[in-house]
Design a protein around this motif. Structure first.
Motif, PDB file in Angstrom:
ATOM      1  N   THR A 141     -23.086 -51.565 -59.485  1.00 31.01           N
ATOM      2  CA  THR A 141     -23.571 -51.647 -60.588  1.00 31.01           C
ATOM      3  C   THR A 141     -23.828 -52.942 -61.256  1.00 31.01           C
ATOM      4  OG1 THR A 141     -22.431 -49.985 -61.117  1.00 31.01           O
ATOM      5  CG2 THR A 141     -23.331 -50.920 -63.334  1.00 31.01           C
ATOM      6  N   THR A 192     -31.525 -47.121 -58.838  1.00 26.30           N
ATOM      7  CA  THR A 192     -32.355 -47.380 -60.057  1.00 26.30           C
ATOM      8  C   THR A 192     -32.225 -48.265 -60.584  1.00 26.30           C
ATOM      9  OG1 THR A 192     -31.125 -45.185 -60.959  1.00 26.30           O
ATOM     10  CG2 THR A 192     -31.766 -46.302 -62.517  1.00 26.30           C
ATOM     11  N   GLY A 193     -33.246 -49.175 -61.473  1.00 29.86           N
ATOM     12  CA  GLY A 193     -33.555 -50.247 -60.745  1.00 29.86           C
ATOM     13  C   GLY A 193     -35.048 -50.704 -60.713  1.00 29.86           C
ATOM     14  N   SER A 194     -35.045 -52.091 -60.792  1.00 32.95           N
ATOM     15  CA  SER A 194     -36.416 -52.600 -60.698  1.00 32.95           C
ATOM     16  C   SER A 194     -36.454 -54.140 -59.113  1.00 32.95           C
ATOM     17  CB  SER A 194     -37.374 -53.677 -61.580  1.00 32.95           C
ATOM     18  OG  SER A 194     -36.132 -54.721 -62.624  1.00 32.95           O
ATOM     19  N   ASP A 233     -26.596 -56.604 -61.058  1.00 37.75           N
ATOM     20  CA  ASP A 233     -27.868 -57.623 -60.298  1.00 37.75           C
ATOM     21  C   ASP A 233     -27.666 -58.297 -59.497  1.00 37.75           C
ATOM     22  OD1 ASP A 233     -29.616 -55.552 -62.735  1.00 37.75           O
ATOM     23  OD2 ASP A 233     -28.502 -57.459 -63.819  1.00 37.75           O
ATOM     24  N   THR A 268     -27.279 -49.262 -59.242  1.00 30.61           N
ATOM     25  CA  THR A 268     -28.083 -49.246 -60.312  1.00 30.61           C
ATOM     26  C   THR A 268     -27.963 -50.817 -60.544  1.00 30.61           C
ATOM     27  OG1 THR A 268     -26.964 -46.798 -61.189  1.00 30.61           O
ATOM     28  CG2 THR A 268     -27.822 -48.494 -62.812  1.00 30.61           C
ATOM     29  N   GLY A 269     -28.714 -51.131 -60.819  1.00 31.12           N
ATOM     30  CA  GLY A 269     -29.531 -52.817 -61.458  1.00 31.12           C
ATOM     31  C   GLY A 269     -30.627 -53.461 -60.274  1.00 31.12           C
ATOM     32  N   SER A 270     -30.853 -54.086 -60.813  1.00 30.06           N
ATOM     33  CA  SER A 270     -31.777 -55.522 -60.030  1.00 30.06           C
ATOM     34  C   SER A 270     -31.805 -56.156 -59.434  1.00 30.06           C
ATOM     35  CB  SER A 270     -32.765 -55.572 -62.088  1.00 30.06           C
ATOM     36  OG  SER A 270     -33.096 -54.019 -62.339  1.00 30.06           O
ATOM     37  N   GLY A 296     -37.403 -47.157 -60.028  1.00 30.16           N
ATOM     38  CA  GLY A 296     -38.035 -48.072 -61.602  1.00 30.16           C
ATOM     39  C   GLY A 296     -38.845 -49.095 -60.801  1.00 30.16           C
ATOM     40  N   ASN A 306     -39.742 -52.221 -56.472  1.00 33.99           N
ATOM     41  CA  ASN A 306     -38.626 -52.221 -55.441  1.00 33.99           C
ATOM     42  C   ASN A 306     -39.438 -52.183 -53.779  1.00 33.99           C
ATOM     43  OD1 ASN A 306     -36.223 -51.524 -57.082  1.00 33.99           O
ATOM     44  ND2 ASN A 306     -36.666 -49.702 -57.543  1.00 33.99           N
ATOM     45  N   ASN A 333     -35.732 -54.726 -56.276  1.00 33.87           N
ATOM     46  CA  ASN A 333     -34.911 -54.671 -55.133  1.00 33.87           C
ATOM     47  C   ASN A 333     -35.815 -54.973 -54.070  1.00 33.87           C
ATOM     48  OD1 ASN A 333     -32.020 -54.251 -56.932  1.00 33.87           O
ATOM     49  ND2 ASN A 333     -33.540 -52.397 -57.809  1.00 33.87           N
TER      50      ASN A 333
END
Length: 238
Positions: free
Chosen positions: A96, A148-150, A98, A122-124, A171, A174, A152
């Motif tokens: 979890t 889940t995130g952007s 970035d 979970t993170g970007s 997200g 990605n 990546n």
């Protein structure tokens, strides 16, 4: 924060070194039937198997069978590196935060059979590079990924027979790249987000003796605007 160095070689010993800005774990383990749980919370945590100028610089060598490994890294700019060799084992990892870096090689020098791998991110702006099997014998992989995130970047090479791989990505922006290189591959994927870049290569590898064709199946569900998806599915010789 202190630097925590843990050396596991059948028996475990630990020592603490002062004057470090990051938490670092040096891990070397050899032996079967290990239950290993690691929680790292904060900024700049490192579970090493190299790095260098950013500190650590080696260890993170896990060798054995019937290993259960649970890892949680919570925070930003965390890093995980290193080779592991294991069979009949379970790995459950939660990340979890970035700007984290995950560079892991499973089964680099010898077989990695009957592996159950669960990875939740979970993170970007994270970077992930996972190599499973390399050029060694590897069979029966069950791999579940939830991201889940952007923004990546996720790269995975699977060189193993009888693979069941499920991944869900949610997200925008990605970039996901995967190569599956051996017989009997099943990839089930769900992608939801804008501006995604997905590259999938699935090649069936060398079939068992007496079998002329090995199966490769891709089942992908995409909900996205402005996505780029490239799928290359083939037999090894084609």
């Amino acid at each position: 924060m202190n630097k925590l160095c843990a050396l596991f070689v059948l028996a475990f010993s630990t020592w603490v070194l002062a004057d470090s800005t990051d938490n670092e774990i040096f891990l070397e383990q050899s032996g079967d039937t290990l239950n290993l749980t690691i929680d790292q919370v904060g900024y700049g945590n490192k579970l090493c198997g190299s790095i260098s100028s950013g500190a650590c610089a080696s260890d993170m060598v896990i060798t054995g069978s019937n290993i259960t490994f649970n890892l949680d890294q919570i925070g930003n700019s965390n890093q995980l590196y290193g080779p592991i060799v294991l069979g009949n084992s379970n790995i459950d990892m939660v990340f979890t935060g970035d700007s984290n870096v995950y560079d892991w090689n499973i089964g680099y020098n010898t077989a990695a059979d009957n592996l159950d791998l669960d990875l939740a991110v979970t993170g970007s702006s994270n970077q992930w590079d996972v190599d499973i099997g390399y050029n060694q014998s590897a069979t029966f992989l069950n791999y579940d990924l939830t991201l889940t995130g952007s923004s990546n970047v996720f790269t995975t090479v699977v060189d193993s027979d009888n693979v069941k791989w499920d991944w869900t990505i949610t997200g925008g922006n990605n970039n996901f790249n995967t190569m599956q290189k051996d017989a009997d591959q099943l990839l089930t994927a769900t992608f939801e987000g804008s501006d995604g870049d997905i590259d999938i290569i699935q090649q069936s590898g060398t079939c068992p003796q007496g079998i002329s064709s090995c199966s490769g199946i891709i089942n992908i569900d995409i909900t996205s605007d402005d996505a780029t998806v490239t799928i290359n599915q083939k037999d090894t010789g084609d």
